[in-house]
Scaffold this active site. Structure first.
Site, PDB file in Angstrom:
ATOM      1  N   LEU A  96      25.839  46.127  30.481  1.00  0.00           N
ATOM      2  CA  LEU A  96      25.577  45.195  31.572  1.00  0.00           C
ATOM      3  C   LEU A  96      26.892  45.034  32.300  1.00  0.00           C
ATOM      4  O   LEU A  96      27.934  44.833  31.664  1.00  0.00           O
ATOM      5  CB  LEU A  96      25.094  43.845  31.037  1.00  0.00           C
ATOM      6  CG  LEU A  96      23.713  43.832  30.363  1.00  0.00           C
ATOM      7  CD1 LEU A  96      23.383  42.441  29.845  1.00  0.00           C
ATOM      8  CD2 LEU A  96      22.628  44.298  31.323  1.00  0.00           C
ATOM      9  N   ASP A  97      26.875  45.129  33.636  1.00  0.00           N
ATOM     10  CA  ASP A  97      28.143  45.056  34.354  1.00  0.00           C
ATOM     11  C   ASP A  97      28.723  43.647  34.311  1.00  0.00           C
ATOM     12  O   ASP A  97      28.106  42.704  33.802  1.00  0.00           O
ATOM     13  CB  ASP A  97      28.011  45.601  35.783  1.00  0.00           C
ATOM     14  CG  ASP A  97      27.088  44.777  36.659  1.00  0.00           C
ATOM     15  OD1 ASP A  97      27.056  43.544  36.515  1.00  0.00           O
ATOM     16  OD2 ASP A  97      26.393  45.368  37.509  1.00  0.00           O
ATOM     17  N   TYR A  98      29.910  43.506  34.850  1.00  0.00           N
ATOM     18  CA  TYR A  98      30.709  42.278  34.714  1.00  0.00           C
ATOM     19  C   TYR A  98      29.931  41.021  35.115  1.00  0.00           C
ATOM     20  O   TYR A  98      29.984  39.998  34.427  1.00  0.00           O
ATOM     21  CB  TYR A  98      31.967  42.422  35.572  1.00  0.00           C
ATOM     22  CG  TYR A  98      32.978  41.304  35.409  1.00  0.00           C
ATOM     23  CD1 TYR A  98      33.807  41.248  34.293  1.00  0.00           C
ATOM     24  CD2 TYR A  98      33.105  40.308  36.380  1.00  0.00           C
ATOM     25  CE1 TYR A  98      34.741  40.225  34.141  1.00  0.00           C
ATOM     26  CE2 TYR A  98      34.032  39.288  36.240  1.00  0.00           C
ATOM     27  CZ  TYR A  98      34.850  39.248  35.118  1.00  0.00           C
ATOM     28  OH  TYR A  98      35.767  38.236  34.981  1.00  0.00           O
ATOM     29  N   ASN A  99      29.181  41.103  36.204  1.00  0.00           N
ATOM     30  CA  ASN A  99      28.499  39.914  36.732  1.00  0.00           C
ATOM     31  C   ASN A  99      27.029  39.833  36.338  1.00  0.00           C
ATOM     32  O   ASN A  99      26.316  38.957  36.829  1.00  0.00           O
ATOM     33  CB  ASN A  99      28.626  39.881  38.256  1.00  0.00           C
ATOM     34  CG  ASN A  99      30.039  39.554  38.698  1.00  0.00           C
ATOM     35  OD1 ASN A  99      30.680  38.661  38.149  1.00  0.00           O
ATOM     36  ND2 ASN A  99      30.550  40.292  39.670  1.00  0.00           N
ATOM     37  N   THR A 100      26.573  40.740  35.478  1.00  0.00           N
ATOM     38  CA  THR A 100      25.177  40.702  35.040  1.00  0.00           C
ATOM     39  C   THR A 100      25.094  39.994  33.693  1.00  0.00           C
ATOM     40  O   THR A 100      25.927  40.187  32.819  1.00  0.00           O
ATOM     41  CB  THR A 100      24.601  42.120  34.927  1.00  0.00           C
ATOM     42  OG1 THR A 100      24.667  42.753  36.210  1.00  0.00           O
ATOM     43  CG2 THR A 100      23.149  42.077  34.483  1.00  0.00           C
TER      44      THR A 100
END
Length: 281
Positions: A145-149
């Protein structure tokens, strides 16, 4: 004078029997799948697979470690991951003996936004390992999951199981909820079931539904099986939407329901066994 007798023509019976003979030979011969012997769970296996099953990392991680000269067998640096070994005896990583693999475990983790799905970050940003409780076994994330997800992130100690869950060929569904700003119709979203190409990258089937709308803000649910890098964000941005929040709510049979932000919980063994049995069908 009696004319010479013509040679008797070859009877057709052997011609008809030939396929039967070949079929019988094939039936008696070992199945063609036998060449894939290294994929068995017992007997000699490739170093990369042995170490992945021991939780050292995914096969790709192990292959990278071999390239870096970090893995040795009986004191000799391993040059490539192909040699077959029957056990972990004599294998070391960074000079440390490799512990025998334990039974596969799977954990649900509610990842918050604002942290990386990585072991470390050169820029010093927070990672999931800064948040996970101490005392857990060595765990690897299933996908990213990316940084802001935020939302559900599965963690496992089994590199082979991780790989199986991540492969698009396994068909494991991932479901996301996105809050997005802009104009979109359900008809446009339904066209994603045919897949879409963006900047030369082909994204497969996506089942997308418009949940609710308030003005130009809406919540959209999307289910997919590929999980390419930033797939949901890129697809929605391509459709002219600005994603302000993205949550993964489901991965396979497992959901984020009941998990507080930052909490981690082991999947019961019976649920894990049932899921793996369905996955292997």
């Amino acid at each position: 004078m009696t004319p010479p007798r013509r040679p008797r023509s070859t009877p057709r019976t052997p011609v008809r029997d030939a396929p039967k003979g070949r079929r019988a030979a094939r039936a008696a011969a070992p199945p063609r799948k036998l060449p894939a012997e290294p994929e068995r769970e017992d007997g000699p296996q490739r170093i990369a697979k042995l170490l992945a099953r021991a939780g050292v990392g995914s096969r790709r991680d192990v292959e990278r470690m071999i390239e870096e000269g970090r893995i040795a067998l009986n004191g000799e640096i391993v040059a490539q991951p192909a040699p077959l070994l029957a056990s972990l005896d004599g294998l070391t990583v960074d000079g440390n003996p490799v512990a025998k693999p334990v039974s596969t475990r799977l954990y649900r983790f509610h990842k918050p936004a604002g942290c990386l799905t990585a072991a470390r970050d050169p820029k010093g940003r927070k990672t999931i390992y800064d948040i996970l409780p101490k005392g857990l076994p060595r765990l690897m994330p299933v996908g990213r999951l990316d940084y802001n997800t935020e939302g559900l992130l599965l963690l496992t100690n089994d590199g082979e199981f991780k790989r199986q869950l991540e492969l698009p060929a396994s068909g494991v569904e991932r479901t996301y909820r996105a809050r997005a700003f802009g104009d979109i119709s359900q008809t446009q979203l339904e066209e994603l079931v045919l897949g879409i190409e963006i900047d030369g990258i082909r994204y497969g089937k996506i089942d997308a539904n418009l949940e609710r709308r308030t003005g130009r803000n809406q919540w959209i649910e999307m289910t997919l099986t590929e999980g390419k890098n930033r797939e949901v964000r890129r697809v929605l941005e391509h459709l002219g939407l600005q994603v302000s929040r993205l949550i993964r709510t489901r991965y396979g049979e497992f959901t984020v329901a009941g998990l507080d932000m930052g909490a981690v919980e082991v999947v019961p063994r019976d649920e894990l066994f049932k899921f793996r049995r369905q996955l292997d069908k």
